[in-house]
Design an enzyme around this catalytic site. Structure first.
Site, PDB file in Angstrom:
ATOM      1  N   GLY A 189       0.829  -1.199   0.000  1.00  0.00           N
ATOM      2  CA  GLY A 189       0.000   0.000   0.000  1.00  0.00           C
ATOM      3  C   GLY A 189       0.864   1.250   0.000  1.00  0.00           C
ATOM      4  O   GLY A 189       2.017   1.231  -0.433  1.00  0.00           O
ATOM      5  N   CYS A 190       0.325   2.334   0.503  1.00  0.00           N
ATOM      6  CA  CYS A 190       1.037   3.612   0.536  1.00  0.00           C
ATOM      7  C   CYS A 190       2.349   3.476   1.301  1.00  0.00           C
ATOM      8  O   CYS A 190       2.363   3.031   2.448  1.00  0.00           O
ATOM      9  CB  CYS A 190       0.161   4.673   1.188  1.00  0.00           C
ATOM     10  SG  CYS A 190       0.992   6.256   1.385  1.00  0.00           S
ATOM     11  N   PHE A 191       3.438   3.872   0.673  1.00  0.00           N
ATOM     12  CA  PHE A 191       4.743   3.665   1.303  1.00  0.00           C
ATOM     13  C   PHE A 191       4.967   4.506   2.545  1.00  0.00           C
ATOM     14  O   PHE A 191       5.795   4.168   3.381  1.00  0.00           O
ATOM     15  CB  PHE A 191       5.902   3.809   0.318  1.00  0.00           C
ATOM     16  CG  PHE A 191       5.885   4.959  -0.644  1.00  0.00           C
ATOM     17  CD1 PHE A 191       5.348   6.186  -0.346  1.00  0.00           C
ATOM     18  CD2 PHE A 191       6.452   4.789  -1.906  1.00  0.00           C
ATOM     19  CE1 PHE A 191       5.370   7.237  -1.259  1.00  0.00           C
ATOM     20  CE2 PHE A 191       6.491   5.829  -2.828  1.00  0.00           C
ATOM     21  CZ  PHE A 191       5.946   7.058  -2.502  1.00  0.00           C
TER      22      PHE A 191
END
Length: 194
Positions: free
Chosen positions: A25-27
């Site tokens: 997902g979002c880093f």
């Protein structure tokens, strides 16, 4: 979800390269989780799975470049093992049963993937996914892909250390902080000291 088991198979420290690339997902929020672990020496946000020409945030956000938002984790295998990092990846960093999404973040750039650098990493990751699926710990099949790491492209500077530098940012508060709380509950002995 019940307690996630330890991997039955792991890399011996002397065979562990001390470097893995993970997509969850979002880093921003995944980076925060791994930065909190003892033995982790560096976490860098970036892109993997696509070409160098389109390895930038604006292009990757379209979901059409083949990239995933990833983190590169460098670590000391004498302190934390590859298997332990996988346990945190599956048990804390994200929901590995979601295909091409994490929560409200939709698209293949948010896929769950372990970008393996060699056959040893591939074997351990595949064995752990099979073990987790057999255990039924998630109640749904794991969607995590095992992909060969062909290149890691470092993300723009403002993405690095994002949660550390922006602790009051709403996304960080709503997504990263609950993961950090879960990490502290489930892995108190694995946390880095201040």
């Amino acid at each position: 979800m019940s307690s996630i088991p330890d991997p039955e198979t792991d890399l011996p420290a002397e065979q562990d390269r001390g470097d893995v690339v993970l997509a969850a997902g979002c880093f921003w929020c995944v980076e925060a989780v791994f930065q909190a672990l003892a033995g982790v020496t560096d976490v860098t946000s970036g892109y993997a799975g696509g070409d160098a020409e389109t390895a930038n945030y604006q292009a990757v956000c379209t979901g059409r470049t083949g990239h995933a938002e990833v983190i590169r984790v460098r670590y000391d295998p004498a302190v934390v093992s590859f298997g332990t990092l996988l346990k945190v990846f599956f048990g804390v960093a994200h929901d590995p049963t979601q295909l091409n999404r994490q929560g409200n973040d939709l698209g293949p750039q948010y896929r769950s993937a372990v970008f393996v650098a060699d056959d040893q990493q591939r074997q351990v990751a595949e064995a752990y996914i099979a073990q987790l699926d057999r255990s039924g710990v998630f109640g749904a099949p794991i969607a995590t892909r095992i992909e060969s790491l062909t290149a890691f492209h470092e993300a723009e500077a403002y993405h690095q250390d994002f949660a550390i530098n922006n602790p009051s940012q709403p996304y960080v508060c709503m997504v990263a902080q609950p993961k950090l709380d879960k990490l502290a509950r489930q892995f108190p002995d694995q946390l880095a000291g201040d």
